[in-house]
Write a protein that holds these residues in place. Structure first.
Motif, mmCIF file in Angstrom:
data_model
loop_
_atom_site.group_PDB
_atom_site.id
_atom_site.type_symbol
_atom_site.label_atom_id
_atom_site.label_comp_id
_atom_site.label_asym_id
_atom_site.label_seq_id
_atom_site.Cartn_x
_atom_site.Cartn_y
_atom_site.Cartn_z
ATOM 1 N N TYR A 164 35.679 72.700 -9.065
ATOM 2 C CA TYR A 164 36.811 73.127 -8.241
ATOM 3 C C TYR A 164 36.349 73.797 -6.962
ATOM 4 O O TYR A 164 35.528 74.707 -6.979
ATOM 5 C CB TYR A 164 37.689 74.093 -9.043
ATOM 6 C CG TYR A 164 38.735 74.816 -8.230
ATOM 7 C CD1 TYR A 164 39.694 74.108 -7.512
ATOM 8 C CD2 TYR A 164 38.757 76.210 -8.180
ATOM 9 C CE1 TYR A 164 40.663 74.771 -6.763
ATOM 10 C CE2 TYR A 164 39.725 76.882 -7.440
ATOM 11 C CZ TYR A 164 40.672 76.159 -6.722
ATOM 12 O OH TYR A 164 41.619 76.822 -5.990
ATOM 13 N N ASP A 165 36.888 73.312 -5.850
ATOM 14 C CA ASP A 165 36.595 73.846 -4.519
ATOM 15 C C ASP A 165 37.937 74.005 -3.817
ATOM 16 O O ASP A 165 38.579 73.008 -3.469
ATOM 17 C CB ASP A 165 35.680 72.884 -3.758
ATOM 18 C CG ASP A 165 35.356 73.360 -2.342
ATOM 19 O OD1 ASP A 165 35.990 74.322 -1.864
ATOM 20 O OD2 ASP A 165 34.480 72.746 -1.705
ATOM 21 N N SER A 166 38.372 75.237 -3.611
ATOM 22 C CA SER A 166 39.706 75.467 -3.067
ATOM 23 C C SER A 166 39.893 74.889 -1.670
ATOM 24 O O SER A 166 41.019 74.642 -1.243
ATOM 25 C CB SER A 166 40.024 76.968 -3.058
ATOM 26 O OG SER A 166 39.113 77.669 -2.234
ATOM 27 N N SER A 167 38.798 74.651 -0.952
ATOM 28 C CA SER A 167 38.917 74.064 0.383
ATOM 29 C C SER A 167 39.175 72.563 0.316
ATOM 30 O O SER A 167 39.664 71.959 1.281
ATOM 31 C CB SER A 167 37.658 74.337 1.208
ATOM 32 O OG SER A 167 36.541 73.642 0.674
ATOM 33 N N ASN B 169 44.553 84.106 -2.773
ATOM 34 C CA ASN B 169 43.354 84.002 -1.938
ATOM 35 C C ASN B 169 42.749 82.609 -1.852
ATOM 36 O O ASN B 169 41.855 82.378 -1.031
ATOM 37 C CB ASN B 169 42.285 84.979 -2.443
ATOM 38 C CG ASN B 169 42.750 86.420 -2.361
ATOM 39 O OD1 ASN B 169 43.276 86.860 -1.340
ATOM 40 N ND2 ASN B 169 42.590 87.163 -3.448
ATOM 41 N N HIS B 170 43.229 81.685 -2.689
ATOM 42 C CA HIS B 170 42.626 80.352 -2.709
ATOM 43 C C HIS B 170 43.650 79.225 -2.650
ATOM 44 O O HIS B 170 43.292 78.068 -2.867
ATOM 45 C CB HIS B 170 41.742 80.202 -3.956
ATOM 46 C CG HIS B 170 40.634 81.204 -4.022
ATOM 47 N ND1 HIS B 170 39.440 81.046 -3.347
ATOM 48 C CD2 HIS B 170 40.556 82.402 -4.657
ATOM 49 C CE1 HIS B 170 38.663 82.092 -3.573
ATOM 50 N NE2 HIS B 170 39.317 82.934 -4.366
ATOM 51 N N ASP C 41 44.724 85.962 -8.197
ATOM 52 C CA ASP C 41 43.719 85.832 -7.142
ATOM 53 C C ASP C 41 43.645 84.393 -6.627
ATOM 54 O O ASP C 41 43.546 84.163 -5.416
ATOM 55 C CB ASP C 41 42.349 86.264 -7.673
ATOM 56 C CG ASP C 41 41.251 86.070 -6.640
ATOM 57 O OD1 ASP C 41 41.262 86.773 -5.616
ATOM 58 O OD2 ASP C 41 40.387 85.196 -6.857
ATOM 59 N N LEU C 42 43.715 83.427 -7.538
ATOM 60 C CA LEU C 42 43.666 82.027 -7.127
ATOM 61 C C LEU C 42 44.848 81.672 -6.232
ATOM 62 O O LEU C 42 44.698 80.920 -5.266
ATOM 63 C CB LEU C 42 43.661 81.119 -8.372
ATOM 64 C CG LEU C 42 42.371 81.109 -9.196
ATOM 65 C CD1 LEU C 42 42.593 80.397 -10.517
ATOM 66 C CD2 LEU C 42 41.243 80.430 -8.414
#
Length: 243
Positions: free
Chosen positions: A28-31, A61-62, A57-58
C-alpha cells in the motif's frame, strides 16, 4: 480519483496486526492507491483501539476512505446509553473493545450498572476525538462504477440512496438474496464470505462482491484490489493469539 488502484478492506474487528500485515502485503502506497475501508473496525479482536486510531490517521493524513459499520455504531450507542445498550453490545464483542480502550481487564457481567457507566465515561473523556470520528463516519462511498457500503443497500428502492442508515450497516437477506437492478457493482462486508460460498475468500456475485473474510473468527482478512477494471484478492490468515 486519480489513483492506480483501489484497495478495499472490511471487518477488521480489532485485528490490528493482520491489518498492518495486509497493507504491507499489498504494498500500500497512499500516493498511488485509494484505500477504502468498509467498517467494523472494533469488537471481538483484542486491539480495537489501535485499529481505530490507525484508521483515523489513514483517513486524515493519507486520504483513505472509511465508512461506518454496525459494530462502530453499536459502540457509539453504548457510550450514549451504557445500560440500555449493554445486552446487545456485549453479545457482540464489546468487552474486548472496552478492555482495549481502558488498557485494563474488565469483568463482565459487571456487578453494578454504575460500572458500565464508569467505563463509558472514562472512554468518552479520554478519547473524545476518536469517538467523534467514529460518530461522523459516512454510511457509503461511491464511484462511477462501484457503491461501497458495509452491509448492503435496500434493493426495493428505485434510488438506492433511500436505504436507511440502519439498513446500510445491518441488512442481510433482503439484499443478499435478490439481484438488484442498479448498474453499479456493490462492494460490501458484514456477512462473512464463508456464509456466501463456504470459503473465506472474496465472494463474487451478480453485481455484488462480499469481502468479509471473518478474520476475528479465525479465518482471514481480505483485501480486494481493483485495477484497470480487474479484481484481485490478497489475504492474511488470522493470528488467533493476537486477534
Amino acid at each position: 480519483m486519480n489513483k492506480n488502484r483501489m484497495l478495499v478492506i472490511s471487518d477488521i474487528h480489532g485485528c490490528f496486526h493482520e491489518f498492518k500485515e495486509l497493507l504491507s502485503l499489498v504494498k500500500y502506497d497512499s500516493s498511488e492507491d485509494q484505500l477504502i475501508l468498509l467498517g467494523d473496525y472494533m469488537d471481538r479482536g483484542k486491539n480495537s483501539k489501535e485499529v481505530i486510531y490507525f484508521v483515523k490517521d489513514l483517513v486524515e493524513n493519507h486520504g483513505a476512505v472509511a465508512i461506518k459499520g454496525n459494530h462502530d455504531q453499536m459502540f457509539c450507542n453504548w457510550l450514549t446509553d451504557p445500560i440500555g445498550e449493554k445486552e446487545r453490545y456485549f453479545r457482540n464483542g464489546a468487552l474486548e473493545t472496552i478492555q482495549s480502550f481502558l488498557d485494563e481487564n474488565c469483568n463482565h457481567p459487571a456487578e453494578k450498572d454504575s460500572t458500565y457507566r464508569e467505563w463509558a465515561q472514562k472512554i468518552e473523556e479520554s478519547h473524545k476525538e476518536i469517538v467523534s470520528f467514529i460518530e461522523n463516519l459516512p454510511y457509503f462511498y461511491e464511484t462511477d462504477d462501484f457503491i461501497f457500503v458495509h452491509a448492503g443497500i435496500n434493493p426495493e428502492h428505485d434510488d438506492w440512496k433511500k436505504t436507511s442508515n440502519h439498513e446500510f450497516i445491518w441488512i442481510r437477506d433482503p439484499f443478499l438474496q435478490v439481484n438488484h437492478s442498479f448498474s453499479r457493482t456493490i462492494i460490501h462486508g458484514h456477512t462473512p464470505a464463508i456464509y456466501l460460498h463456504e470459503k473465506a475468500d472474496v465472494y463474487y456475485g451478480n453485481k455484488k462482491i462480499g469481502i468479509d473474510g471473518a478474520c476475528a473468527y479465525g479465518h482471514q482478512l481480505n483485501c480486494l484490489e481493483i485495477k484497470d477494471g480487474m479484481f484481485e484478492q490478497y489475504f492474511v490468515k488470522a493470528n488467533v493469539a493476537s486477534c
